[in-house]
Design a protein around this motif. Structure first.
Motif, PDB file in Angstrom:
ATOM      1  N   UNK A  29       0.863  -1.173   0.000  1.00 47.10           N
ATOM      2  CA  UNK A  29       0.000   0.000   0.000  1.00 47.10           C
ATOM      3  C   UNK A  29       0.904   1.229   0.000  1.00 47.10           C
ATOM      4  N   UNK A  30       0.413   2.310  -0.561  1.00 46.65           N
ATOM      5  CA  UNK A  30       1.205   3.535  -0.660  1.00 46.65           C
ATOM      6  C   UNK A  30       0.334   4.736  -0.345  1.00 46.65           C
ATOM      7  N   UNK A  31       0.967   5.761   0.182  1.00 45.29           N
ATOM      8  CA  UNK A  31       0.282   7.021   0.435  1.00 45.29           C
ATOM      9  C   UNK A  31       0.754   8.129  -0.507  1.00 45.29           C
ATOM     10  N   UNK A  32       1.436   7.750  -1.583  1.00 39.18           N
ATOM     11  CA  UNK A  32       1.916   8.736  -2.551  1.00 39.18           C
ATOM     12  C   UNK A  32       1.817   8.121  -3.944  1.00 39.18           C
ATOM     13  N   UNK A  33       0.795   8.525  -4.686  1.00 34.00           N
ATOM     14  CA  UNK A  33       0.566   7.937  -6.006  1.00 34.00           C
ATOM     15  C   UNK A  33       1.709   8.230  -6.959  1.00 34.00           C
ATOM     16  N   UNK A  34       2.230   9.465  -6.940  1.00 37.99           N
ATOM     17  CA  UNK A  34       3.290   9.846  -7.870  1.00 37.99           C
ATOM     18  C   UNK A  34       4.543   9.005  -7.649  1.00 37.99           C
ATOM     19  N   UNK A  35       4.959   8.860  -6.395  1.00 41.14           N
ATOM     20  CA  UNK A  35       6.191   8.120  -6.113  1.00 41.14           C
ATOM     21  C   UNK A  35       6.016   6.605  -6.235  1.00 41.14           C
ATOM     22  N   UNK A  36       4.791   6.159  -6.404  1.00 37.17           N
ATOM     23  CA  UNK A  36       4.533   4.730  -6.559  1.00 37.17           C
ATOM     24  C   UNK A  36       4.309   4.329  -8.012  1.00 37.17           C
ATOM     25  N   UNK A  37       4.451   5.284  -8.936  1.00 36.63           N
ATOM     26  CA  UNK A  37       4.266   4.971 -10.350  1.00 36.63           C
ATOM     27  C   UNK A  37       5.222   3.867 -10.787  1.00 36.63           C
ATOM     28  N   UNK A  38       4.690   2.888 -11.498  1.00 33.83           N
ATOM     29  CA  UNK A  38       5.510   1.797 -12.009  1.00 33.83           C
ATOM     30  C   UNK A  38       5.669   0.636 -11.059  1.00 33.83           C
ATOM     31  N   UNK A  39       5.230   0.772  -9.806  1.00 33.81           N
ATOM     32  CA  UNK A  39       5.315  -0.325  -8.846  1.00 33.81           C
ATOM     33  C   UNK A  39       4.075  -1.189  -9.022  1.00 33.81           C
ATOM     34  N   UNK A  40       4.230  -2.451  -9.397  1.00 32.56           N
ATOM     35  CA  UNK A  40       3.053  -3.278  -9.715  1.00 32.56           C
ATOM     36  C   UNK A  40       2.241  -3.647  -8.474  1.00 32.56           C
ATOM     37  N   UNK A  41       0.923  -3.621  -8.637  1.00 29.76           N
ATOM     38  CA  UNK A  41       0.036  -4.147  -7.614  1.00 29.76           C
ATOM     39  C   UNK A  41      -0.119  -3.313  -6.364  1.00 29.76           C
ATOM     40  N   UNK A  42       0.345  -2.072  -6.389  1.00 34.27           N
ATOM     41  CA  UNK A  42       0.276  -1.245  -5.189  1.00 34.27           C
ATOM     42  C   UNK A  42      -1.108  -0.612  -5.069  1.00 34.27           C
ATOM     43  N   UNK A  43      -1.644  -0.597  -3.851  1.00 34.81           N
ATOM     44  CA  UNK A  43      -2.907   0.084  -3.567  1.00 34.81           C
ATOM     45  C   UNK A  43      -2.592   1.447  -2.977  1.00 34.81           C
ATOM     46  N   UNK A  44      -3.097   2.507  -3.594  1.00 37.54           N
ATOM     47  CA  UNK A  44      -2.816   3.869  -3.148  1.00 37.54           C
ATOM     48  C   UNK A  44      -3.961   4.341  -2.252  1.00 37.54           C
ATOM     49  N   UNK A  45      -3.599   4.805  -1.057  1.00 39.46           N
ATOM     50  CA  UNK A  45      -4.570   5.274  -0.080  1.00 39.46           C
ATOM     51  C   UNK A  45      -4.363   6.760   0.188  1.00 39.46           C
ATOM     52  N   UNK A  46      -5.405   7.409   0.665  1.00 39.75           N
ATOM     53  CA  UNK A  46      -5.287   8.806   1.066  1.00 39.75           C
ATOM     54  C   UNK A  46      -4.785   8.880   2.509  1.00 39.75           C
ATOM     55  N   UNK A  47      -3.761   9.661   2.767  1.00 38.52           N
ATOM     56  CA  UNK A  47      -3.211   9.709   4.122  1.00 38.52           C
ATOM     57  C   UNK A  47      -4.232  10.105   5.175  1.00 38.52           C
ATOM     58  N   UNK A  48      -5.104  11.068   4.856  1.00 42.44           N
ATOM     59  CA  UNK A  48      -5.997  11.600   5.891  1.00 42.44           C
ATOM     60  C   UNK A  48      -7.008  10.575   6.384  1.00 42.44           C
ATOM     61  N   UNK A  49      -7.254   9.511   5.622  1.00 40.00           N
ATOM     62  CA  UNK A  49      -8.213   8.507   6.045  1.00 40.00           C
ATOM     63  C   UNK A  49      -7.586   7.181   6.433  1.00 40.00           C
ATOM     64  N   UNK A  50      -6.308   7.198   6.756  1.00 41.42           N
ATOM     65  CA  UNK A  50      -5.617   5.920   6.886  1.00 41.42           C
ATOM     66  C   UNK A  50      -6.071   5.103   8.099  1.00 41.42           C
ATOM     67  N   UNK A  51      -6.545   5.737   9.150  1.00 40.92           N
ATOM     68  CA  UNK A  51      -6.983   4.981  10.322  1.00 40.92           C
ATOM     69  C   UNK A  51      -8.138   4.043   9.948  1.00 40.92           C
ATOM     70  N   UNK A  52      -9.005   4.510   9.077  1.00 44.48           N
ATOM     71  CA  UNK A  52     -10.144   3.680   8.656  1.00 44.48           C
ATOM     72  C   UNK A  52      -9.722   2.524   7.744  1.00 44.48           C
ATOM     73  N   UNK A  53      -8.487   2.578   7.246  1.00 46.67           N
ATOM     74  CA  UNK A  53      -7.981   1.544   6.349  1.00 46.67           C
ATOM     75  C   UNK A  53      -7.063   0.569   7.080  1.00 46.67           C
ATOM     76  N   UNK A  54      -7.223   0.475   8.382  1.00 44.40           N
ATOM     77  CA  UNK A  54      -6.297  -0.332   9.185  1.00 44.40           C
ATOM     78  C   UNK A  54      -6.186  -1.774   8.698  1.00 44.40           C
ATOM     79  N   UNK A  55      -7.287  -2.410   8.386  1.00 42.69           N
ATOM     80  CA  UNK A  55      -7.240  -3.815   7.980  1.00 42.69           C
ATOM     81  C   UNK A  55      -6.401  -4.002   6.724  1.00 42.69           C
TER      82      UNK A  55
END
Length: 258
Positions: A4-30
């Motif tokens: 999982x990543x919190x930076x879409x730009x810096x994760x470009x080209x990385x296969x299979x990464x799920x991009x999340x928004x930092x401000x809502x990360x507590x709700x994405x704990x699982x």
């Protein structure tokens, strides 16, 4: 490998990464706890990710900790590589500091804001009155000797090795950042600069950083490091940053037997 990543730009080209928004990360704990790695969190997320949830984070916590503040960064450099640090004063920003800086470093000298990047907050001060004005607006004076340079070096460290390196030539006459108009040159990179980074980064647990180095009379001086550095030099070099990151993360998992 689950990422999982919190930076879409810096994760470009990385296969299979799920991009999340930092401000809502507590709700994405699982989702975060199911991931093998959490990529490019913001600094304010680290306490939860690293200490509460015990997640593997890239860049490493030391990369963030040391890269976050130039004052603390300089103290680390001076503790491990004092012969590779420009003369630097870190003082309360008062009249006594103004006089001490001029007495010890001379004029012109360089002042820096502790937390900034891309050349912002770095200024050449040429007069006593300008230094007084600078100090009047800040609690801490970070002053460094002026090294007259026509270029500086950016050495990019990714994972456990030097990934690429290049000269930044020109700029605006003082700053050599690409954002200030510097031209990139990949030729004749001095081995001593690469060896300095290759010694320092592993010793500090850094796995993603751009080290800025001044080359003066055949000797490398550490200027600063940036954890989240600009990618223009990497794009122009045509090297595969995403592939290097993935290979490093997979290798780390293998060493843990996962």
């Amino acid at each position: 490998m689950r990422l999982v990543s919190f930076d879409a730009f810096r994760s470009l080209g990385i296969p299979g990464v799920s991009v999340l928004k930092p401000e809502g990360f507590i709700r994405q704990r699982a989702l975060i706890e199911a991931a093998d790695w959490v990529l490019f969190p913001q600094t304010w997320q680290l306490n939860v990710l690293c200490y509460a949830w015990k997640r593997r984070v890239f860049p490493s916590p030391p990369s963030y900790d040391i890269g976050y503040d130039k004052v603390e960064q300089t103290r680390v450099f001076e503790s491990l590589a004092p012969g590779h640090c420009p003369r630097t004063l870190i003082l309360p920003a008062d009249e006594a500091a103004t006089e001490q800086a001029i007495a010890e470093l001379g004029l012109p000298l360089v002042v820096k804001e502790p937390r900034n990047s891309m050349g912002r907050g770095v200024h050449l001060v040429e007069t006593r009155s300008a230094l007084r004005a600078w100090c009047a607006q800040r609690p801490v004076l970070y002053a460094q000797e002026y090294l007259p340079l026509s270029a500086d070096l950016r050495v990019v460290w990714v994972g456990d090795r030097v990934f690429t390196a290049y000269w930044r030539r020109g700029g605006d006459g003082f700053h050599h950042n690409v954002a200030r108009g510097a031209v990139l040159d990949y030729e004749a990179i001095p081995d001593a600069a690469l060896e300095l980074v290759a010694t320092l980064a592993p010793a500090l647990g850094i796995d993603h950083a751009g080290f800025d180095i001044a080359w003066v009379d055949g000797h490398p001086f550490l200027l600063e490091l940036n954890v989240l550095f600009g990618n223009a030099g990497i794009r122009e070099a045509g090297v595969d940053l995403a592939g290097a990151i993935v290979a490093y993360l997979r290798g780390r998992l293998r060493t843990e037997g996962l």
